[in-house]
Design an enzyme around this catalytic site. Structure first.
Site, PDB file in Angstrom:
ATOM      1  N   MET A  82     -55.329  80.058  42.690  1.00 17.00           N
ATOM      2  CA  MET A  82     -55.768  79.189  41.605  1.00 17.00           C
ATOM      3  C   MET A  82     -55.034  77.837  41.600  1.00 17.00           C
ATOM      4  O   MET A  82     -54.841  77.235  40.549  1.00 17.00           O
ATOM      5  CB  MET A  82     -55.604  79.915  40.259  1.00 17.00           C
ATOM      6  CG  MET A  82     -56.389  81.213  40.173  1.00 17.00           C
ATOM      7  SD  MET A  82     -58.151  81.050  40.600  1.00 17.00           S
ATOM      8  CE  MET A  82     -58.773  80.317  39.096  1.00 17.00           C
ATOM      9  N   HIS A 124     -65.382  80.878  46.019  1.00 15.66           N
ATOM     10  CA  HIS A 124     -65.512  80.280  44.689  1.00 15.66           C
ATOM     11  C   HIS A 124     -66.578  81.047  43.889  1.00 15.66           C
ATOM     12  O   HIS A 124     -67.655  81.337  44.413  1.00 15.66           O
ATOM     13  CB  HIS A 124     -65.899  78.802  44.803  1.00 15.66           C
ATOM     14  CG  HIS A 124     -65.959  78.151  43.462  1.00 15.66           C
ATOM     15  ND1 HIS A 124     -64.825  77.844  42.740  1.00 15.66           N
ATOM     16  CD2 HIS A 124     -67.016  77.823  42.672  1.00 15.66           C
ATOM     17  CE1 HIS A 124     -65.181  77.332  41.569  1.00 15.66           C
ATOM     18  NE2 HIS A 124     -66.497  77.303  41.507  1.00 15.66           N
TER      19      HIS A 124
HETATM   20  C1  GAR Z   1     -62.595  85.693  42.268  1.00 13.47           C
HETATM   21  O1  GAR Z   1     -63.697  85.762  41.402  1.00 13.47           O
HETATM   22  C2  GAR Z   1     -62.611  84.373  43.027  1.00 13.47           C
HETATM   23  O2  GAR Z   1     -63.907  83.927  43.329  1.00 13.47           O
HETATM   24  C3  GAR Z   1     -61.966  83.446  42.013  1.00 13.47           C
HETATM   25  O3  GAR Z   1     -60.927  84.207  41.444  1.00 13.47           O
HETATM   26  C4  GAR Z   1     -61.273  85.609  41.495  1.00 13.47           C
HETATM   27  C5  GAR Z   1     -60.158  86.315  42.198  1.00 13.47           C
HETATM   28  O4  GAR Z   1     -60.325  87.708  42.175  1.00 13.47           O
HETATM   29  N1  GAR Z   1     -61.451  82.268  42.638  1.00 13.47           N
HETATM   30  C6  GAR Z   1     -61.406  81.090  42.044  1.00 13.47           C
HETATM   31  O5  GAR Z   1     -61.798  80.888  40.904  1.00 13.47           O
HETATM   32  C7  GAR Z   1     -60.826  79.974  42.886  1.00 13.47           C
HETATM   33  N2  GAR Z   1     -60.945  78.725  42.217  1.00 13.47           N
HETATM   34  P1  GAR Z   1     -59.420  88.629  43.100  1.00 13.47           P
HETATM   35  O6  GAR Z   1     -57.969  88.178  42.917  1.00 13.47           O
HETATM   36  O7  GAR Z   1     -59.647  90.001  42.544  1.00 13.47           O
HETATM   37  O8  GAR Z   1     -59.877  88.463  44.506  1.00 13.47           O
END
Ligand code: GAR
Length: 263
Positions: free
Chosen positions: A135, A159
């Site tokens: 993030m 994303h």
């Molecule tokens: C996921 O939904 C990914 O697409 C998003 O964070 C989540 C992580 O889940 N990423 C973003 O928003 C990047 N800007 P995870 O830690 O369980 O893989």
């Protein structure tokens, strides 16, 4: 059989996408192995997933660096090879007219953190870095030190929206609140902007009247766990071709965009 690719992962949270990639490496769907997992969050649940798989992990203390800068900007020294004007000109996060002090704080603190990320990654050889729920925006300082050949990008991101709609930190939330009837997820290579790099793959789902933000996230994540390993597999197979295309618009203006084609 082709050589296994080495993959570095960077996460901030639960790491379910990391897990999907670990599982696909283990099953042989991806001819690759994860060689490190880095994070900006010492409490990231995904670190346990890595440790269970005996993958080395490390933490870069982004919030500590930002806190220090807020207390006294003078005590934060940018890396020796950091050229402020160069990074400022390349990056496209900050809209014109954005407060110069804020831009400076953003670029300097991120470069300090990215220098630490690069140092912690240095012991490992890698072919690809996957951002799996990371993030933080990576600046040109980091990107240029990983992508030494601009036509061979090596940093992928997932994303939670159908880019170029809804870049930023809450893709599913933004999709839901806009009243979209279709949502989705995107895997792309990163460039100097926010979620603006060349698209590798997308998957979409329907949003029904009874859907809530939670059901949308669930639908989206299930697609992410398919899409991300598929895109990493294509990279491992050498099937992602990157080229610059030039388009001429009706008004005669031209613009260039880097395209990814699956071959
Ligand atoms: C996921 O939904 C990914 O697409 C998003 O964070 C989540 C992580 O889940 N990423 C973003 O928003 C990047 N800007 P995870 O830690 O369980 O893989």
């Amino acid at each position: 059989m082709a050589k296994k690719i080495k993959i570095g992962a960077v996460i901030s949270g639960g790491g379910t996408n990391l897990q999907a990639i670990i599982d696909s490496c283990r099953s042989g769907e991806i001819n690759g192995e994860i060689v490190f997992v880095g994070t900006d969050n010492p409490d990231a649940k995904g670190l346990q997933r890595a440790e269970e798989d005996r993958i080395p992990t490390f933490v870069t203390n982004y919030s500590g660096i930002i806190k220090k800068y807020n207390n006294d900007p003078e005590i934060i020294a940018a890396p020796d090879d950091f050229i402020y004007e160069d990074i400022l000109t390349k990056q496209s996060f900050s809209p014109e007219g954005y407060n110069p002090e804020k831009i400076k704080k953003f670029l300097v603190t991120r470069a300090v953190a990215e220098d630490d990320l690069l140092k912690q990654m240095a012991p490992y050889q890698f072919d690809l870095i996957v951002l799996a729920g990371f993030m933080r925006n990576l600046t040109p300082y980091f990107i240029d030190r990983v992508n030494t050949d601009p036509l061979n990008p090596r940093i992928m991101n997932i994303h939670p929206a159908l880019l170029p709609s809804f870049p930023g930190v809450d893709g599913y939330g933004d999709t839901f609140r806009y009243g979209c009837k279709t949502g989705g997820c995107t895997v792309h290579f990163i460039d100097y902007g926010e979620d603006s790099g060349p698209i590798i793959g997308q998957k979409s789902f329907q949003i029904e009247p009874e859907d809530t933000i939670d059901t949308i996230k669930k639908k989206g994540l299930e697609l992410e766990w398919q899409l991300y390993p598929e895109c990493v597999r294509l990279f491992a197979e050498g099937r992602l071709k990157t080229e610059k295309k030039t388009f001429t618009l009706d008004n005669g203006k031209t613009f260039e965009r880097v395209f990814v084609t699956v071959v």
